[in-house]
Design an enzyme around this catalytic site. Sequence first.
Site, PDB file in Angstrom:
ATOM      1  CD  GLU A 167      -2.606   1.242   2.644  1.00  0.00           C
ATOM      2  OE1 GLU A 167      -2.163   0.654   3.666  1.00  0.00           O
ATOM      3  OE2 GLU A 167      -3.679   1.842   2.627  1.00  0.00           O
ATOM      4  CG  ASP A 216      -6.188   4.251   1.854  1.00  0.00           C
ATOM      5  OD1 ASP A 216      -7.035   5.123   1.556  1.00  0.00           O
ATOM      6  OD2 ASP A 216      -5.906   3.947   3.030  1.00  0.00           O
ATOM      7  CD  GLN A 234      -7.416   0.267   3.228  1.00  0.00           C
ATOM      8  OE1 GLN A 234      -6.466   1.020   3.049  1.00  0.00           O
ATOM      9  NE2 GLN A 234      -7.457  -0.633   4.202  1.00  0.00           N
ATOM     10  CD  GLU A 245      -6.935   2.158   6.558  1.00  0.00           C
ATOM     11  OE1 GLU A 245      -6.677   2.537   5.405  1.00  0.00           O
ATOM     12  OE2 GLU A 245      -6.160   1.472   7.227  1.00  0.00           O
TER      13      GLU A 245
HETATM   14  O1  LIG Z   1      -2.761   4.192   6.813  1.00  0.00           O
HETATM   15  C1  LIG Z   1      -3.305   3.312   6.146  1.00  0.00           C
HETATM   16  O2  LIG Z   1      -4.049   3.588   5.219  1.00  0.00           O
HETATM   17  C2  LIG Z   1      -3.099   1.914   6.368  1.00  0.00           C
HETATM   18  O3  LIG Z   1      -3.908   1.140   5.885  1.00  0.00           O
HETATM   19  C3  LIG Z   1      -1.932   1.392   7.057  1.00  0.00           C
HETATM   20  O4  LIG Z   1      -1.926   0.016   6.898  1.00  0.00           O
HETATM   21  C4  LIG Z   1      -1.944   1.602   8.487  1.00  0.00           C
HETATM   22  O5  LIG Z   1      -2.525   0.547   8.992  1.00  0.00           O
HETATM   23 MG   LIG Z   2      -5.121   2.177   4.048  1.00  0.00          MG
END
Ligand SMILES: O=C(O)C(=O)[C@H](O)CO
Ligand SMILES: [Mg+2]
Length: 270
Positions: free
Chosen positions: A139, A174, A200, A236
Amino acid sequence: MAKFSANLGLLWRELALPDAIRAAARAGFDAVECHWPYDVPADQVRAALCETGLAMLSLNTVRGDVEQGETGLAALPGRETEARSAIDQAVDYARAVGAHSVHVMAGNAEGVDARQTFLSNLAYAGDRAAPYGISILIEPLNRFDWPSYFLRTTDQASEIIANTGASNLRLMFDCYHVQITEGDLTRRLRALMPIIGHVQIAAVPDRGAPDHGEVDYRHILAVLESLGYERPIGAEYRPAGPTQPELGWLDAFRGASRLSADERGVPVKR
Ligand SMILES: O=C(O)C(=O)[C@H](O)CO
Ligand SMILES: [Mg+2]
């Protein structure tokens, strides 16, 4: 209809993990994911997952020495033994609770020649996880929240995925981090879909609930739907207070509007 996973590293943090899983089920989430579950016996987590019928989508490898600011070990030259034992721990825990994937955290390696170390530890993780049908995720994280983190961009992640050669290695996209570092979310989702393992969301820039800020997630959800993405999307974000009162977005987003033909790239007469 879009499905959502509650990230229990940030949502219902005040509850023990098994109770947070139950809270996510009561709130109507379709799945859960977590960060570092290792203090909780795996059988308790598994029992809560069985009881609620929710899947655990992902968990992270440990960060290392958190007091010293470490954020993962897999890209740190000279730390291979610890990195691999963190991978073993995560894969074993994932097996025990039936988690679908393990996010292997790279660590702070800015200015260090860390690429080769990361590749070789990821190859190890891929081999270790493959027999159990578990995927490995990497990520890119933004520099404001994670200063000095090795993995910054989706281009860097794509290159690493292509060159590691592990068939179960995927990108954790993300949207919060990608928007801050690179922007252009729609085009990037389209281009990267073949290597994306998990998506995410959170508001940008405050990392609050995904119903405000500079990204219109109704549009992003419609893009994902148009690309045939059917897996639960990870929520998240950091709730401003208790998690439950801020969940209005969940129902509102389930019926995310479809893209117009124009937005899907279908030629339209003007
Ligand atoms: O900060 C984030 O987006 C995460 O997913 C990292 O894994 C921290 O857990
Ligand atoms: Mg993340």
